[in-house]
Motif scaffolding. Structure first.
Motif, short mmCIF file in Angstrom:
data_model
loop_
_atom_site.label_atom_id
_atom_site.label_comp_id
_atom_site.label_asym_id
_atom_site.label_seq_id
_atom_site.Cartn_x
_atom_site.Cartn_y
_atom_site.Cartn_z
N VAL A 138 -45.21 89.40 35.29
CA VAL A 138 -44.44 89.87 36.44
C VAL A 138 -43.90 88.68 37.24
N ASN A 139 -44.75 87.69 37.46
CA ASN A 139 -44.29 86.52 38.21
C ASN A 139 -43.17 85.80 37.48
N GLU A 140 -43.28 85.69 36.17
CA GLU A 140 -42.21 85.06 35.39
C GLU A 140 -40.93 85.86 35.48
N ALA A 141 -41.05 87.19 35.43
CA ALA A 141 -39.86 88.03 35.57
C ALA A 141 -39.23 87.86 36.95
N PHE A 142 -40.06 87.77 37.99
CA PHE A 142 -39.53 87.54 39.34
C PHE A 142 -38.82 86.20 39.42
N ASP A 143 -39.45 85.15 38.90
CA ASP A 143 -38.82 83.82 38.94
C ASP A 143 -37.48 83.83 38.20
N SER A 144 -37.48 84.42 37.02
CA SER A 144 -36.24 84.46 36.24
C SER A 144 -35.17 85.26 36.97
N HIS A 145 -35.57 86.39 37.54
CA HIS A 145 -34.57 87.21 38.23
C HIS A 145 -34.06 86.52 39.50
N CYS A 146 -34.95 85.84 40.18
CA CYS A 146 -34.51 85.13 41.39
C CYS A 146 -33.55 83.99 41.02
N ARG A 147 -33.80 83.31 39.92
CA ARG A 147 -32.87 82.28 39.48
C ARG A 147 -31.52 82.90 39.13
N GLU A 148 -31.54 84.05 38.46
CA GLU A 148 -30.28 84.73 38.16
C GLU A 148 -29.54 85.13 39.44
N LEU A 149 -30.29 85.63 40.42
CA LEU A 149 -29.66 86.00 41.69
C LEU A 149 -29.09 84.77 42.39
N ASP A 150 -29.82 83.66 42.34
CA ASP A 150 -29.30 82.44 42.95
C ASP A 150 -28.01 81.98 42.27
N ASP A 151 -28.01 82.03 40.95
CA ASP A 151 -26.79 81.63 40.21
C ASP A 151 -25.64 82.57 40.53
N ALA A 152 -25.91 83.86 40.56
CA ALA A 152 -24.84 84.83 40.87
C ALA A 152 -24.33 84.62 42.29
N LYS A 153 -25.24 84.40 43.23
CA LYS A 153 -24.84 84.20 44.62
C LYS A 153 -24.03 82.91 44.75
N LEU A 154 -24.45 81.87 44.01
CA LEU A 154 -23.70 80.61 44.08
C LEU A 154 -22.29 80.79 43.52
N ARG A 155 -22.17 81.50 42.41
CA ARG A 155 -20.84 81.74 41.85
C ARG A 155 -19.99 82.56 42.82
N LEU A 156 -20.57 83.57 43.43
CA LEU A 156 -19.81 84.37 44.39
C LEU A 156 -19.38 83.53 45.60
N GLU A 157 -20.24 82.65 46.04
CA GLU A 157 -19.86 81.80 47.17
C GLU A 157 -18.72 80.86 46.80
N ARG A 158 -18.75 80.37 45.59
CA ARG A 158 -17.63 79.52 45.14
C ARG A 158 -16.34 80.32 45.08
N HIS A 159 -16.44 81.52 44.53
CA HIS A 159 -15.25 82.37 44.50
C HIS A 159 -14.80 82.71 45.91
N LEU A 160 -15.72 82.94 46.80
CA LEU A 160 -15.34 83.24 48.18
C LEU A 160 -14.65 82.04 48.82
N GLU A 161 -15.18 80.89 48.54
CA GLU A 161 -14.55 79.68 49.08
C GLU A 161 -13.11 79.55 48.57
N GLN A 162 -12.91 79.81 47.28
CA GLN A 162 -11.57 79.75 46.73
C GLN A 162 -10.69 80.84 47.33
N ILE A 163 -11.25 82.04 47.52
CA ILE A 163 -10.47 83.14 48.09
C ILE A 163 -10.08 82.81 49.52
N LEU A 164 -10.99 82.23 50.27
CA LEU A 164 -10.66 81.86 51.64
C LEU A 164 -9.54 80.81 51.66
N LYS A 165 -9.62 79.89 50.75
CA LYS A 165 -8.56 78.90 50.65
C LYS A 165 -7.24 79.56 50.29
N ASP A 166 -7.30 80.51 49.33
CA ASP A 166 -6.08 81.22 48.94
C ASP A 166 -5.55 82.05 50.09
#
Length: 456
Positions: free
Chosen positions: A309-337
């Motif tokens: 369970v802990n490994e699944a949580f760690d893996s999912h949290c890393r996935e969420l961090d990566d997804a959030k980071l990608r969305l923030e980059r896209h948001l930054e680009q959208i704001l610039k656009d």
């Protein structure tokens, strides 16, 4: 006396007593059949003979008298001989009875001593079984306490799992998915429920075995107490002798009781009690080993599932961090656009205003030239040029307005995308907060080891 002795010796040789002589029997005269046959007037010729006949027939003859005297003497001699023989037999019987009674008493004492040894043997065996069964019962009770502590220790993991599942239910719909974390949490919840059910069943089994141990121990204790009482009674019986002051007659005890046991059934009864105690002790030992294995296996299963369970949580949290980071980059680009699109719209509006100013000039020129008088209202080159200019400006204005509308639509789309990205980022942040802060933070209360917790 010699004649008496001779008669005695003759009596011994004959070994038969002479019979007593009987008196002579006088035959009876037949009486007349009827009274009427006798003539009344006719008198007997003589009555003296008939009157004296009874006296003559009742007396003994002389040989009979001698024989009777001899018989009386023989009876007296026989009675004396029988008395002498009875005294001798009595003396012999007294000696024989004394020796037999002494031998019987010694033999009874010996058998009582052997019986004491048998009773002592079974008493010692029963006492040993009682002590061993009591010790085994205490060990099993300690194992039962471990089971109860282990069962109590599973309440915290179960509460943690249920809290994690409830917290994850508060995720927003885009992230409210059945992911690997939820599958592992459900698996962990099922595992804990199965372990709790197994521990409860084992506690019931241990309670039943403890009750059986105590019942068998009570049976052995009753048998042991009977053996102790019997040992004291037989030991007291061994000490009895003819000079004891506390012996007396008990005629009613000289019998076998209907419910009395035989030596074989007596020994079998104690053997069965000891055998039953051994069986219960063996079952208790096996149950203790089973309890150790259950607690160890349950602890290992929980530890492995917790790690999964802990490994699944760690893996999912890393996935969420990566997804959030990608969305923030896209948001930054959208704001610039968005910024560039807004500047583009401003430029387009300025260009439209500029072109409208040129169009106004051209329209004004054409309007003023329309007031030329008479033949001066000529389609000259300036007129054609102004009309061409108006047409060009109209085309440019139309193109600029279309581009403005497209830019405004693009800006609107960018704004919607920005809102969606911000919402997605907020959802991801909420999911990260739930999984990392709420769930994983709460899982720090998870017990380190169920097997260790069972000893606390």
């Amino acid at each position: 006396e010699d004649a008496r002795a001779g008669a005695g010796s003759g009596g011994r040789s004959a070994m038969a007593q002479p019979e007593e002589p009987q008196p002579t029997v006088v035959p009876s005269c037949p009486l007349p059949g009827k009274i009427c046959h006798v003539v009344r007037t006719e008198r007997p010729r003589s009555c003296c003979g008939m009157a004296m006949a009874g006296f003559r027939t009742a007396k003994y003859q002389l040989p009979e008298w001698h024989r009777r005297n001899a018989g009386v003497c023989y009876k007296a001699f026989s009675a004396s001989e029988r008395a002498e023989r009875g005294r001798a037999e009595a003396e012999h019987l007294v000696k024989h009875a004394a020796s037999s009674a002494q031998r019987a008493q010694e033999y009874s004492k010996t058998t009582l001593g052997q019986r004491l040894q048998d009773v002592h043997f079974w008493r010692v065996e029963l006492q040993k079984e009682i002590m061993e069964l009591d010790a085994e019962t205490n060990l099993l009770a300690a194992q039962k306490l471990r089971l109860q502590r282990a069962l109590d220790a599973t309440e915290v993991p179960y509460a943690v799992v249920i809290d994690n599942l409830e917290c994850r239910e508060r995720r927003q719909p885009p992230d409210l998915v059945i992911d690997e974390v939820e599958r592992q949490l459900l698996k962990e919840a099922d595992l804990i429920r199965d372990i709790r059910d197994l521990l409860k069943r084992t506690i019931i089994q241990a309670t039943t075995q403890i009750r059986s141990n105590r019942i068998q121990k009570e049976n052995c204790e009753l048998d042991w107490s009977d053996k102790v009482e019997t040992y004291h009674i037989d030991d007291k019986c061994v000490g009895y002798c003819n000079d004891s002051t506390n012996v007396q007659f008990h005629p009613s005890s000289v019998k076998f009781e209907e419910n009395a046991s035989t030596p074989k059934s007596w020994a079998q009864f104690s053997h069965d009690n000891i055998s039953g105690a051994e069986q219960e002790k063996l079952a208790s030992v096996q149950l203790r080993s089973l309890i150790n294995n259950i607690i160890h296996d349950a602890s290992e299963d929980l530890r492995m599932q917790r790690a999964a369970v802990n490994e699944a949580f760690d893996s999912h949290c890393r996935e969420l961090d990566d997804a959030k980071l990608r969305l923030e980059r896209h948001l930054e680009q959208i704001l610039k656009d968005i910024g560039e699109e807004e500047a583009n719209i401003v430029n387009l509006k300025k260009a439209i205003r500029d072109k409208e100013a040129h169009l106004k000039v051209a329209h004004t020129r054409l309007y003023d030239r329309s007031f030329r008088p008479n033949v001066e209202l000529c389609r000259d080159e300036p007129q054609f040029r102004l009309v061409s200019e108006v047409e060009e400006l109209a085309v440019f204005l139309e193109a600029l307005k279309r581009k403005l509308m497209e830019s405004e639509q693009n800006l609107k789309n960018l704004e919607e995308t920005r809102m969606k990205l911000e919402k997605e980022i907020a959802v991801k942040a909420n999911s990260i907060f739930i999984d990392r802060q709420k769930c994983m933070g709460y899982r720090l209360r998870y017990p380190v080891d169920l097997e260790v917790a069972s000893y606390k």
